[in-house]
Each structure stands twice: as C-alpha cells, then as structure tokens.
Design a protein around this motif. Structure first.
Motif, PDB file in Angstrom:
ATOM      1  N   SER A  56       0.778  -1.094   0.036  1.00  0.00           N
ATOM      2  CA  SER A  56      -0.021   0.039   0.218  1.00  0.00           C
ATOM      3  C   SER A  56       1.009   1.103  -0.084  1.00  0.00           C
ATOM      4  O   SER A  56       1.933   1.287   0.761  1.00  0.00           O
ATOM      5  CB  SER A  56      -0.893  -0.083   1.260  1.00  0.00           C
ATOM      6  OG  SER A  56      -1.669   1.115   1.272  1.00  0.00           O
ATOM      7  N   PHE A  57       0.614   2.147  -0.977  1.00  0.00           N
ATOM      8  CA  PHE A  57       1.687   3.344  -1.177  1.00  0.00           C
ATOM      9  C   PHE A  57       0.757   4.492  -1.540  1.00  0.00           C
ATOM     10  O   PHE A  57       0.462   4.762  -2.517  1.00  0.00           O
ATOM     11  CB  PHE A  57       2.634   2.878  -2.249  1.00  0.00           C
ATOM     12  CG  PHE A  57       3.892   4.003  -2.612  1.00  0.00           C
ATOM     13  CD1 PHE A  57       4.176   4.631  -1.517  1.00  0.00           C
ATOM     14  CD2 PHE A  57       4.173   3.718  -3.947  1.00  0.00           C
ATOM     15  CE1 PHE A  57       5.377   5.501  -2.110  1.00  0.00           C
ATOM     16  CE2 PHE A  57       5.128   4.933  -4.305  1.00  0.00           C
ATOM     17  CZ  PHE A  57       5.768   5.757  -3.285  1.00  0.00           C
ATOM     18  N   PRO A  58       0.921   5.636  -0.626  1.00  0.00           N
ATOM     19  CA  PRO A  58       0.669   6.836  -1.095  1.00  0.00           C
ATOM     20  C   PRO A  58       1.367   7.309  -2.404  1.00  0.00           C
ATOM     21  O   PRO A  58       2.514   7.512  -2.289  1.00  0.00           O
ATOM     22  CB  PRO A  58       0.837   7.619   0.043  1.00  0.00           C
ATOM     23  CG  PRO A  58       0.992   6.697   1.356  1.00  0.00           C
ATOM     24  CD  PRO A  58       1.767   5.612   0.745  1.00  0.00           C
ATOM     25  N   SER A  59       0.955   7.529  -3.428  1.00  0.00           N
ATOM     26  CA  SER A  59       1.565   7.434  -4.631  1.00  0.00           C
ATOM     27  C   SER A  59       1.054   8.853  -5.570  1.00  0.00           C
ATOM     28  O   SER A  59       0.497   9.549  -5.264  1.00  0.00           O
ATOM     29  CB  SER A  59       1.464   6.021  -5.524  1.00  0.00           C
ATOM     30  OG  SER A  59       2.254   6.057  -6.723  1.00  0.00           O
ATOM     31  N   LYS A  60       1.899   8.644  -6.652  1.00  0.00           N
ATOM     32  CA  LYS A  60       1.489   9.830  -7.579  1.00  0.00           C
ATOM     33  C   LYS A  60       1.182   9.368  -9.124  1.00  0.00           C
ATOM     34  O   LYS A  60       1.966   8.387  -9.487  1.00  0.00           O
ATOM     35  CB  LYS A  60       2.959  10.872  -7.669  1.00  0.00           C
ATOM     36  CG  LYS A  60       3.235  11.573  -6.324  1.00  0.00           C
ATOM     37  CD  LYS A  60       4.301  12.243  -6.195  1.00  0.00           C
ATOM     38  CE  LYS A  60       4.667  12.604  -4.908  1.00  0.00           C
ATOM     39  NZ  LYS A  60       5.918  13.458  -5.059  1.00  0.00           N
ATOM     40  N   TYR A  61       0.457  10.048  -9.849  1.00  0.00           N
ATOM     41  CA  TYR A  61       0.345   9.535 -10.841  1.00  0.00           C
ATOM     42  C   TYR A  61       0.413  10.568 -12.200  1.00  0.00           C
ATOM     43  O   TYR A  61      -0.428  11.793 -11.776  1.00  0.00           O
ATOM     44  CB  TYR A  61      -1.111   8.833 -11.262  1.00  0.00           C
ATOM     45  CG  TYR A  61      -1.409   8.103 -12.315  1.00  0.00           C
ATOM     46  CD1 TYR A  61      -0.944   7.006 -12.872  1.00  0.00           C
ATOM     47  CD2 TYR A  61      -2.633   8.737 -13.131  1.00  0.00           C
ATOM     48  CE1 TYR A  61      -1.241   6.702 -14.300  1.00  0.00           C
ATOM     49  CE2 TYR A  61      -2.901   8.307 -14.537  1.00  0.00           C
ATOM     50  CZ  TYR A  61      -2.151   7.128 -15.113  1.00  0.00           C
ATOM     51  OH  TYR A  61      -2.566   6.670 -16.199  1.00  0.00           O
ATOM     52  N   TRP A  62       1.109  10.481 -13.128  1.00  0.00           N
ATOM     53  CA  TRP A  62       1.416  11.740 -14.312  1.00  0.00           C
ATOM     54  C   TRP A  62       0.519  11.546 -15.358  1.00  0.00           C
ATOM     55  O   TRP A  62       0.492  12.277 -16.080  1.00  0.00           O
ATOM     56  CB  TRP A  62       2.689  11.503 -14.528  1.00  0.00           C
ATOM     57  CG  TRP A  62       3.655  12.360 -13.436  1.00  0.00           C
ATOM     58  CD1 TRP A  62       4.063  13.601 -13.326  1.00  0.00           C
ATOM     59  CD2 TRP A  62       4.351  11.944 -12.267  1.00  0.00           C
ATOM     60  NE1 TRP A  62       4.957  13.900 -12.430  1.00  0.00           N
ATOM     61  CE2 TRP A  62       5.022  12.887 -11.598  1.00  0.00           C
ATOM     62  CE3 TRP A  62       4.146  10.792 -11.835  1.00  0.00           C
ATOM     63  CZ2 TRP A  62       5.844  12.862 -10.669  1.00  0.00           C
ATOM     64  CZ3 TRP A  62       4.926  10.479 -10.198  1.00  0.00           C
ATOM     65  CH2 TRP A  62       5.703  11.403  -9.840  1.00  0.00           C
TER      66      TRP A  62
END
Length: 402
Positions: A153-159
């Motif tokens: 589980s990862f607080p992520s970013k999406y471009w």
C-alpha cells in the motif's frame, strides 16, 4: 525546490551511510579481534568444562559474524536482518529482509542452491510492503519453480501515460495505490541450460482517493488482471542470486483475454538478456537489456513502468510509463575487503506507445553507486543511490539488482 530536496536527500544519505558503516565496522576482523580479546579478558577464570553464558548482544554479534559462512550441513540455511532506512519516495522506514538457501538434492553440489527471500517494510508516509520471492531447483535441474508474491500500500503519484506527461514534474495527481501480485513460473529442461514452461500472473490494483480522477481519462480505478502464457529461458549462471559468470536470457509471452474476467483484453511480450563475466580479482561486470511490449487494450495498471530498485534506479517508479519500454544497464561490482564491496552502474531507458513511435531524444539516463555487504555466502545486502534526469533515490534491498 528540487535542489533543496536533493540536498536533504544527500544529508540523509550521509547519516544513513555513517550508521551502516558503524554497524558493519563492528563486524570487521579488526573489531572482531578487539571485541573477542576484550570479552575474553573480562571473563573470570573458569574450569575448562564449565559453560559460559553469553548475553543477547554477544549472540547477535556471533550471528552476523558467522552469517556468510557456507552451511552445507543445514537442510535450510536461513538468516534475517533489519534496520532503519530513508528514501526520497517513502521517507523514513524500518525494513526487514531475510534469505534462505536450500537444496532438494543435497548430493549434487554442482547445482546452484535454491533460494528464497522474504521482505517487509513500513515507513512514515504510510507505505507498507510484504513479499516473498524464490527459485526452486529440482534434482538434476530437470524442473524449476519461480515464485514472486507481494502486497503493498503506497501513497503514490500518477502523471498519466506517455513520456510527455512524465516529464511534467509537478503536473500529477496524488492517490493511494494498493497492489497485490502473484506470479508463478514452472519450467522443464529441454536442452542443456535451456528451459520451456508455463507462466501465470494475477495482479490487482486498487487506486483510491485520486485527487484528480481526470488523469485516468475514464479508466477504472480498481482493476484485476489474470493471465498466463509460455516462457523460454536460457540460464548458465553459476549462482542465481549473485552470478559471477554466465548468461540468462528469457522470452515470455502472456495473454490476458476477456473470457478470464479481464475488463481489458491485451497481450504482453517480455524479453531480457543478462551477461556476467569476471574481469579481475573480486570484479564482476554485469550487463542487462530488457524490453516490454503490450498489444491491445492495456489498462493503466499494466502498462510498462520505468524505474525500480532493479532497473533505471533513480527514477520514481511509474512517473514515466507507456505501452512499451526498452532499457539497458551495465554494472561493475567490486569486492573491496572481507565482506564489503561496491558497485557502480550506468543505464538508459525509453517508454513509447508503439515501436514506430520510438524517439531517441526521449531516452532517459540512469547512473549511480552502491555499497554491498555479504549477508550470507554470496548473498548481498545492497544500499544503492541512483540518479536520474532531475531526480534521485535510495534503495535498500537483498540480492543484486539483476
């Protein structure tokens, strides 16, 4: 702003490296002899047949002192290590890695032993990970079973998808990525060093709390993918977790059809080639070329991602993503002293929608330096610092990157 972050990363790298050097110095021969002498001098005179109790710190010291000694007498040689770490993506964390070596056929010492790695991690950003990865070699190397299972589980970013989206550093949406993957390969030897088999994979990606769902262009946030296919490998490596010589090549064709319940129907072709050779005493030159090609209606969760702890180190994994990917790297690994070593590497990678859209000018560089400590016999703990175009990252892992 990015320069400030890089400066902070370098400071934390120095702190972490100092901590690890202090820890590993205590395991060096100089420290070992000194500790042994001081310990012996502090003991009262006792009869030769008396038992000496040792405390927990002395037990830990002895555990790591002997951890890299070959233990062929054991059916399952298992060791574990853990400690704090810091990375640009996940910040401060506590990781645990473990390694086990075993042989199904203990009479045949010419074969590389089977291996299994367990790993777990938790960080201050809310990231957590649990996984298991291993290779089982059956008697006479007639069959092989490779398994890779993980959950994170990862607080992520999406471009978004494509090189142009990835290069816009500050134009992304935050979200939480929960991912589970199970991948199993079963192979049978068909010729010397050559194997043919089947592969199966299940991946579930749940994208939650997108701040800007428009980045998905209408695609589902929650996607399950199930598929399988065929795999051909050639493997002449002398030791799978850390080869000194040999070749490893793989061609894998997977299918994800709609009748298996997939919302998106597509196929994937993966190919890789790795070569290892000794240069001089303690030095190994390793090279790696990887390619991924997707065809059909590929979901955002299954396109090729550039950047990881294995390839294109230094990039945020998935900032650059597209249907297809090509990447290559070369790494020099040098054993320096006793259980200590270093590694330096350079590489390049490119993501593109299809082969006729490949652009040389969109190729991204990767280079870096790493520290190695022999945790078990020929099984290294690695600390890498990778640098990409305008970004960098730390990695703490077990076994070599490739």
């Amino acid at each position: 702003m990015r320069a400030k972050h890089q400066l902070k990363d370098c400071i934390f790298m120095g702190i972490r490296f100092f901590f690890i050097l202090c820890l590993l110095w205590s395991f060096s021969p100089t420290a070992q002899g000194r500790c042994h002498t001081e310990f012996q001098d502090s003991l009262p005179a006792i009869a030769p047949d008396s038992a000496v109790k040792i405390n927990i710190f002395q037990r830990i010291y002895k555990y790591f002192q002997d951890s890299n000694e070959p233990k062929d007498y054991k059916k399952f040689d298992f060791s574990i290590i853990g400690g704090p770490h810091y990375s640009s993506d996940t910040k401060f964390g506590l990781g645990v890695v473990a390694s086990g070596l075993y042989r199904i056929d203990k009479e045949d010492m010419t074969l590389s032993p089977s291996n299994i790695s367990l790993y777990g991690d938790v960080t201050t950003t809310g990231f957590y990970l649990l996984g298991i990865k291993g290779n089982t070699i059956f008697p006479h190397d007639r069959y092989r079973l490779d398994v890779n299972l993980y959950f994170f589980s990862f607080p992520s970013k999406y471009w978004g998808i494509g090189y142009d989206n990835g290069r816009r550093d500050d134009d992304y949406t935050d979200y939480k990525r929960k991912e589970t993957q199970i991948k199993i390969d079963f192979l049978r030897k068909i010729a010397p060093n050559t194997f043919l088999g089947i592969t199966g994979m299940y991946r579930h990606v749940n994208g939650k709390d997108f701040k800007n769902p428009a980045f998905l262009y209408g695609e589902k946030k929650n996607i399950s993918t199930l598929g399988g296919g065929v795999i051909v490998t050639y493997d002449s490596r002398d030791f799978i977790p850390n080869p000194y010589k040999g070749i490893y090549a793989k061609l894998e064709q997977k299918f994800f059809p709609g009748f298996l319940g997939n919302s998106y129907s597509f196929t994937r072709t993966e190919a890789l080639f790795r070569h290892y050779t000794r240069l001089w005493k303690g030095a190994v030159l390793a090279s790696d070329v990887d390619a991924i090609f997707n065809y059909g209606d590929t979901p955002w969760s299954m396109v090729a991602l550039l950047g990881s702890s294995h390839q294109m180190r230094g990039y945020y994994e998935g900032q650059y993503r597209d249907n297809d990917l090509l990447e290559a790297q070369i790494e020099l690994r040098q054993k320096v002293y006793n259980r200590h070593g270093i590694a330096v590497w350079a590489g390049a990678g490119n993501v593109f929608p299809k082969i006729d859209k490949f652009q040389w000018r969109e190729t991204l560089p990767s280079y870096g330096i790493g520290y190695r400590w022999e945790f078990k016999n020929r099984v290294n703990i690695r600390l890498d610092y990778g640098i990409g175009k305008g970004q960098s990252s730390f990695y703490f892992n077990i076994n070599e990157a490739f």
